[in-house]
Design a protein around this motif. Structure first.
Motif, PDB file in Angstrom:
ATOM      1  N   ASP A 189      -7.152   6.249   7.324  1.00 17.56           N
ATOM      2  CA  ASP A 189      -7.670   5.624   8.425  1.00 17.56           C
ATOM      3  C   ASP A 189      -8.675   6.614   9.089  1.00 17.56           C
ATOM      4  O   ASP A 189      -8.360   7.611   9.826  1.00 17.56           O
ATOM      5  CB  ASP A 189      -6.774   5.469   9.385  1.00 17.56           C
ATOM      6  CG  ASP A 189      -7.312   4.456  10.637  1.00 17.56           C
ATOM      7  OD1 ASP A 189      -8.319   3.789  10.403  1.00 17.56           O
ATOM      8  OD2 ASP A 189      -6.586   4.358  11.583  1.00 17.56           O
ATOM      9  N   SER A 247       0.869  -1.241   0.139  1.00 15.99           N
ATOM     10  CA  SER A 247      -0.051   0.125  -0.017  1.00 15.99           C
ATOM     11  C   SER A 247       0.987   1.209   0.259  1.00 15.99           C
ATOM     12  O   SER A 247       1.840   1.180   0.868  1.00 15.99           O
ATOM     13  CB  SER A 247      -0.922   0.080   1.098  1.00 15.99           C
ATOM     14  OG  SER A 247      -0.296   0.049   2.337  1.00 15.99           O
ATOM     15  N   GLU A 277      -2.759   0.829  -3.452  1.00 16.03           N
ATOM     16  CA  GLU A 277      -1.618   0.081  -3.582  1.00 16.03           C
ATOM     17  C   GLU A 277      -0.693   0.848  -4.681  1.00 16.03           C
ATOM     18  O   GLU A 277      -1.167   1.500  -5.543  1.00 16.03           O
ATOM     19  CB  GLU A 277      -2.023  -1.356  -4.028  1.00 16.03           C
ATOM     20  CG  GLU A 277      -2.474  -2.300  -2.942  1.00 16.03           C
ATOM     21  CD  GLU A 277      -2.543  -3.776  -3.311  1.00 16.03           C
ATOM     22  OE1 GLU A 277      -2.890  -3.933  -4.754  1.00 16.03           O
ATOM     23  OE2 GLU A 277      -2.791  -4.476  -2.714  1.00 16.03           O
ATOM     24  N   HIS A 322      -2.431   4.998   2.734  1.00 18.31           N
ATOM     25  CA  HIS A 322      -3.516   4.473   3.720  1.00 18.31           C
ATOM     26  C   HIS A 322      -4.240   5.562   4.706  1.00 18.31           C
ATOM     27  O   HIS A 322      -3.439   6.216   5.106  1.00 18.31           O
ATOM     28  CB  HIS A 322      -2.689   3.765   4.873  1.00 18.31           C
ATOM     29  CG  HIS A 322      -3.098   2.409   5.680  1.00 18.31           C
ATOM     30  ND1 HIS A 322      -2.762   1.387   5.798  1.00 18.31           N
ATOM     31  CD2 HIS A 322      -4.600   2.580   6.094  1.00 18.31           C
ATOM     32  CE1 HIS A 322      -3.639   0.707   6.693  1.00 18.31           C
ATOM     33  NE2 HIS A 322      -4.735   1.468   6.865  1.00 18.31           N
ATOM     34  N   ILE A 341      -7.493   2.162   1.391  1.00 18.80           N
ATOM     35  CA  ILE A 341      -5.963   1.726   0.995  1.00 18.80           C
ATOM     36  C   ILE A 341      -5.858   1.698  -0.416  1.00 18.80           C
ATOM     37  O   ILE A 341      -6.672   1.191  -1.000  1.00 18.80           O
ATOM     38  CB  ILE A 341      -5.804   0.288   1.433  1.00 18.80           C
ATOM     39  CG1 ILE A 341      -5.731   0.449   3.163  1.00 18.80           C
ATOM     40  CG2 ILE A 341      -4.480  -0.293   1.418  1.00 18.80           C
ATOM     41  CD1 ILE A 341      -5.654  -1.013   3.611  1.00 18.80           C
ATOM     42  N   ASN A 363     -12.111   5.381   5.048  1.00 16.58           N
ATOM     43  CA  ASN A 363     -11.180   4.613   5.032  1.00 16.58           C
ATOM     44  C   ASN A 363     -10.688   3.965   3.674  1.00 16.58           C
ATOM     45  O   ASN A 363     -11.798   3.393   2.921  1.00 16.58           O
ATOM     46  CB  ASN A 363     -11.713   3.242   6.082  1.00 16.58           C
ATOM     47  CG  ASN A 363     -11.746   3.718   7.579  1.00 16.58           C
ATOM     48  OD1 ASN A 363     -10.783   4.082   8.218  1.00 16.58           O
ATOM     49  ND2 ASN A 363     -13.174   3.926   7.560  1.00 16.58           N
TER      50      ASN A 363
END
Length: 251
Positions: free
Chosen positions: A9, A4, A31, A7, A29, A27
């Motif tokens: 959160d 990732s 890559e 990220h 992620i 939220n």
């Protein structure tokens, strides 16, 4: 195996005097080496999210990291990793294309032969070399879009943020821009892209997240999103299914 590179959160953003959150407990992620499409209707939170990730505005709460670096503690280092191509032209109209790019390249710390070489190669690649010494104010929309793109990638960013990179351009310019971006991606640049051109996004993106009211409603490859949506034959069907047909006029 991919890692990732972004990220996010529990991210929230609420503007002063606003009734609702522009980003609401988001939220996500992303890559590395993806062409990641962030799609949503007007006012969904796309530009706000990009602005937070680029460090242009601060979130209300939550946290995010880029390339394993926490933005709270490594903002300066992270900014060196990214390129940003805004929807509005970030160019000086009374300067030539070459003068604009020399200026922006120097802001990234490029200089001398390295800067001139990258500038020449990029202008040639995007069909602009013969117009390099013409003032940008004389350029067509497609030409300005291409100069705008070069200004954001001269320093070979690890991550490139694009906000509507092909809006208002002719088909030829759009194809040149998309092909160039695919080439950058093939060399390792992760691309985060917003657009209202769903046909373009379906072909261009390796991953897509659909955002609305500040939340992610779905994420996957274009094929996955189409396959998991009832009666969907393309990305536009998915988009309408998730966000509805209601008009999203925003002031």
């Amino acid at each position: 195996m991919k890692k990732s590179i972004i990220h996010i959160d529990q991210l929230f953003k609420k503007y002063k005097d606003a009734d609702d959150f522009s980003i609401n407990n988001l939220n996500l992620i992303i890559e590395e080496k993806e062409i990641f499409g962030l799609l949503g209707p007007n006012g969904a939170g796309k530009t706000t999210l990009l602005s937070v990730l680029c460090g242009l505005i601060k979130p209300t709460s939550g946290k995010f990291s880029i390339n394993d670096l926490s933005y709270q503690n490594n903002a300066t280092e992270i900014k060196k990793l990214m390129g940003v191509v805004p929807q509005e032209y970030a160019l000086y109209p009374t300067l030539t294309a070459r003068e604009n790019l020399l200026y922006f390249g120097s802001m990234y710390g490029l200089k001398g032969k390295e800067l001139k070489s990258k500038l020449e190669l990029s202008l040639e690649h995007l069909g602009l070399l013969k117009f390099a010494d013409k003032k940008v104010e004389t350029f067509s929309g497609g030409m300005k879009r291409r100069v705008n793109l070069i200004a954001g990638i001269l320093h070979n960013p690890l991550i490139l943020f694009l906000d509507e990179p092909t809006v208002g351009v002719d088909v030829q310019s759009k194809n040149v821009i998309i092909d160039y971006l695919k080439e950058l991606n093939s060399k390792g640049t992760t691309i985060i892209y917003t657009s209202h051109h769903l046909v373009e996004a379906q072909d261009f993106c390796t991953q897509i997240a659909i955002i609305d009211r500040g939340k992610i409603f779905a994420q996957g490859t274009p094929k996955q999103l189409i396959a998991q949506t009832e009666n969907a034959s393309n990305l536009e069907d998915v988009f309408i299914s998730l966000t509805g047909k209601e008009l999203r006029d925003v002031i």
